[in-house]
Design an enzyme around this catalytic site. Sequence first.
Site, PDB file in Angstrom:
ATOM      1  N   ARG A   1      35.492  39.507  26.043  1.00 50.19           N
ATOM      2  CA  ARG A   1      35.389  38.256  26.808  1.00 50.19           C
ATOM      3  C   ARG A   1      34.842  37.083  25.987  1.00 50.19           C
ATOM      4  NH1 ARG A   1      36.376  42.348  29.564  1.00 50.19           N
ATOM      5  NH2 ARG A   1      37.489  42.193  31.562  1.00 50.19           N
TER       6      ARG A   1
ATOM      7  N   HIS B   1      63.015  46.081  33.909  1.00 50.93           N
ATOM      8  CA  HIS B   1      63.337  44.658  33.769  1.00 50.93           C
ATOM      9  C   HIS B   1      64.683  44.487  33.051  1.00 50.93           C
ATOM     10  CE1 HIS B   1      59.583  42.923  35.174  1.00 50.93           C
ATOM     11  NE2 HIS B   1      58.841  43.505  34.257  1.00 50.93           N
TER      12      HIS B   1
ATOM     13  N   TRP C   1      35.765  33.547  40.137  1.00 50.36           N
ATOM     14  CA  TRP C   1      36.474  34.771  39.720  1.00 50.36           C
ATOM     15  C   TRP C   1      35.694  36.007  40.171  1.00 50.36           C
ATOM     16  CZ3 TRP C   1      41.016  36.406  37.655  1.00 50.36           C
ATOM     17  CH2 TRP C   1      41.052  37.600  36.938  1.00 50.36           C
TER      18      TRP C   1
ATOM     19  N   HIS D   1      47.612  37.449  31.863  1.00 50.55           N
ATOM     20  CA  HIS D   1      48.469  36.561  32.661  1.00 50.55           C
ATOM     21  C   HIS D   1      47.865  35.187  32.929  1.00 50.55           C
ATOM     22  CE1 HIS D   1      49.705  40.684  33.059  1.00 50.55           C
ATOM     23  NE2 HIS D   1      50.887  40.293  33.465  1.00 50.55           N
TER      24      HIS D   1
ATOM     25  N   ARG E   1      53.314  38.873  41.979  1.00 47.65           N
ATOM     26  CA  ARG E   1      54.480  39.729  41.791  1.00 47.65           C
ATOM     27  C   ARG E   1      54.097  41.204  41.632  1.00 47.65           C
ATOM     28  NH1 ARG E   1      56.636  36.981  36.340  1.00 47.65           N
ATOM     29  NH2 ARG E   1      56.557  35.263  37.808  1.00 47.65           N
ATOM     30  N   TYR E   2      52.969  41.459  40.983  1.00 48.76           N
ATOM     31  CA  TYR E   2      52.591  42.859  40.747  1.00 48.76           C
ATOM     32  C   TYR E   2      52.036  43.494  42.012  1.00 48.76           C
ATOM     33  CZ  TYR E   2      53.080  41.227  35.969  1.00 48.76           C
ATOM     34  OH  TYR E   2      53.565  40.668  34.815  1.00 48.76           O
TER      35      TYR E   2
ATOM     36  N   ARG F   1      36.489  39.139  42.680  1.00 49.39           N
ATOM     37  CA  ARG F   1      36.426  40.518  42.166  1.00 49.39           C
ATOM     38  C   ARG F   1      35.537  41.349  43.101  1.00 49.39           C
ATOM     39  NH1 ARG F   1      38.736  42.920  37.704  1.00 49.39           N
ATOM     40  NH2 ARG F   1      37.203  42.707  36.044  1.00 49.39           N
TER      41      ARG F   1
ATOM     42  N   TYR G   1      59.213  32.355  48.054  1.00 48.90           N
ATOM     43  CA  TYR G   1      59.496  33.665  48.655  1.00 48.90           C
ATOM     44  C   TYR G   1      60.391  33.602  49.894  1.00 48.90           C
ATOM     45  CZ  TYR G   1      56.074  35.358  45.359  1.00 48.90           C
ATOM     46  OH  TYR G   1      55.418  35.665  44.197  1.00 48.90           O
TER      47      TYR G   1
HETATM   48  O1  X8Z Z   1      52.015  42.778  32.848  1.00 46.43           O
HETATM   49  C1  X8Z Z   1      52.499  43.824  33.242  1.00 46.43           C
HETATM   50  C2  X8Z Z   1      53.719  44.404  32.552  1.00 46.43           C
HETATM   51  C3  X8Z Z   1      54.600  43.359  31.999  1.00 46.43           C
HETATM   52  S1  X8Z Z   1      55.433  42.454  33.224  1.00 46.43           S
HETATM   53  C4  X8Z Z   1      53.281  45.302  31.425  1.00 46.43           C
HETATM   54  N1  X8Z Z   1      51.909  44.503  34.248  1.00 46.43           N
HETATM   55  C5  X8Z Z   1      50.698  44.015  34.906  1.00 46.43           C
HETATM   56  C6  X8Z Z   1      49.504  44.061  33.980  1.00 46.43           C
HETATM   57  O2  X8Z Z   1      49.589  44.670  32.904  1.00 46.43           O
HETATM   58  O3  X8Z Z   1      48.460  43.506  34.333  1.00 46.43           O
HETATM   59  C7  X8Z Z   1      52.374  45.754  34.836  1.00 46.43           C
HETATM   60  C8  X8Z Z   1      51.336  46.130  35.850  1.00 46.43           C
HETATM   61  C9  X8Z Z   1      50.493  44.928  36.081  1.00 46.43           C
HETATM   62 ZN    ZN Z   2      56.820  43.561  34.238  1.00 49.79          ZN
END
Ligand code: X8Z
Ligand code: ZN
Length: 660
Positions: free
Chosen positions: A232, A433, A531, A559, A568-569, A535, A269
Amino acid sequence: MKRFMKNSASNLAVMMGLATAAALTLSACNQDQLITAPEANAPVEASAPTQAPAAAPAKSSAPTVQEAREFLQDAEKQIVELREYAARVYWVNANFINYDTNWLAAKAGAEGAKLSTTLANKAKRFNGLALPGDMQRKMDGLKRGSNFPAPETEGAAVKLSTLMTKLDSTYGTGEFAVDVKDKRIIKILDTDGDGTLTTEVPKGKIHLGQASDIIAKSRDPEVLQTVWEGWRTVSKPMKSDYAKMVTIVNEGASELGFADTGALWRSGYDMPADDFVKESDRLFEQIKPLYEHLHCNARAALNKEYGDSVVPLDQPIRADLLGNMWAQSWGNIYDLVEPEGAAEGVDLTALLLENDYDQMKMVKTGEAFFSSLGFEPLPETFWERSLITKPQDREVQCHASAWDLDDRDDIRIKMCTKINGEDFSTVHHELGHNYYQRAYKDQPVFYKDGANDGFHEAIGDMIALSITPDYLVQIGLLDPKDVPGADADLSLLLRQAMDKVAFMPFGLMVDQWRWQVFSGELTPATYNEGWWALRDKYQGVRAPGDRPTDAFDPGAKYHIPGNTPYMRYFLAHVLQFQFHKAACDMAGFEGPLHRCSIYGNEEVGANFKAMMEMGASKPWPDALEAFTGQRDMDATPILEYFGPLLTYLEEENKDRTCGW
Ligand code: X8Z
Ligand code: ZN
């Protein structure tokens, strides 16, 4: 449709994953897109509920449907051209991060941002004109611009793209110093077995891959805390650039007619943005009791390992103890929660190592699964051009991603693959993908994307749910005599839940945080505490110690600096179980859902492919219905899959005080 996107790993990557839209994007798992996906059938007002789009520029005569058609054709041409060029620039940047490739990526990103903004604004001219449904969908997609929209102000696109590139590369090249004489660290990182770290850690610094190994394997709370805090330090310097970026994209979103960038994201969406908030909350409520039991059980096990001072039983869990740098999936501490006396499940990492699997064989095995469903083999160029092991001689963005370079056949993955069960799943995730991209390659560029972004993330994960003991026997990884009996179901389910169920609150909170940042509810001064409040609220985890006042812990998660939306996840974790259940029903499977593998089932494969071929051409409920018969996302299949586990956890937790 698409937008100009940045890839989660690079910049304007052409990864996949653009949820609703993505015309200019490029990699899956990426961030910014060039052109956005359509709002489906929602009227513009629905996609931008808080602010009406700016008035169309004055023109001598009212626009006609024919003009709109020509405008869309021309837009498509421009997007197609820029996408391939940007994708190749991003690919090179992600594979060779240096001053020059950052420069190139920033330039390509700026071109993408400009095009996306220009097209979005030109599209406003057709506001109020009644268009055929398909044209309206494309037009609405264009009007959503990009997930990280640049305002029209001169220089803004360049500024934005430069900031985004810098954030991304700061993450990709991040490393920090550790005590190279610490035997506890040497024990884990000494892959040469010579008792020193000299070859692995030349400057006394480690990168994320090494830090993640320590977090996964060490059971020493001091080491864990040091490494967790060390990673971090990489994100601290990102904070002011992040804040600048937020200001710019909010201005861009406002020009597009949205209250802020969060509202823009929530509008992708096929439903009004406010309804999407309710929808994601509803899905989380469905699985919350299961998560709370899993949390309670994990905390009790950690308390047993580390004692009351490290793991008090009435507090959120220390985030560095859960086996993952972000505490987002907990499978690496399965050994600590393993039910006493229960029959053992399967140790996939051990099987891969015992069977001499290397990275190439892991990917080939993933390909073979898709082939067994009737998908065409991957093209030769996939094998020539993908990156599947971490190079030693240069900086690369190691966060796994999948790419479509030419919107036809030049598909690839980029992964610093480790030989373990977790990365074996990730290989399937990334290939999902690529197969999706290839399935929708004949769609117009506006629709070269997932039905929504959760679909894109769910395809490969759904396949990986079929990596069952019986499947492992079929491919020769597991000896038939070692197939665990029904008495091992609990172990199999708990191991799976430690990854999949543990992930869900994390999957939800990352963008809750960004929504608060974009709306101004959080300011740079409160970014970090905001944050940790989320959490705490959603995951029940806490930092191992006080955080420095200048910390920017969100930036330590790919991300955020990679500028890839995260909801999305969360959706993918719901959808993959929904797909899995539908597939197993289709296959006539009668046992428990977690024992079902669709390996080799061409009928299921053909139906899955039919949904994938739709891309983003229709609102996502149409795609969901095409494969599952349902029009709503639904977490019930997760509850069915983990049903026996919940019963076990309720019993285990009955005398414990759960919650935090
Ligand atoms: O970022 C990803 C993939 C690529 S789209 C490896 N994922 C997220 C992460 O790593 O935080 C997959 C699960 C969640
Ligand atoms: Zn992915």
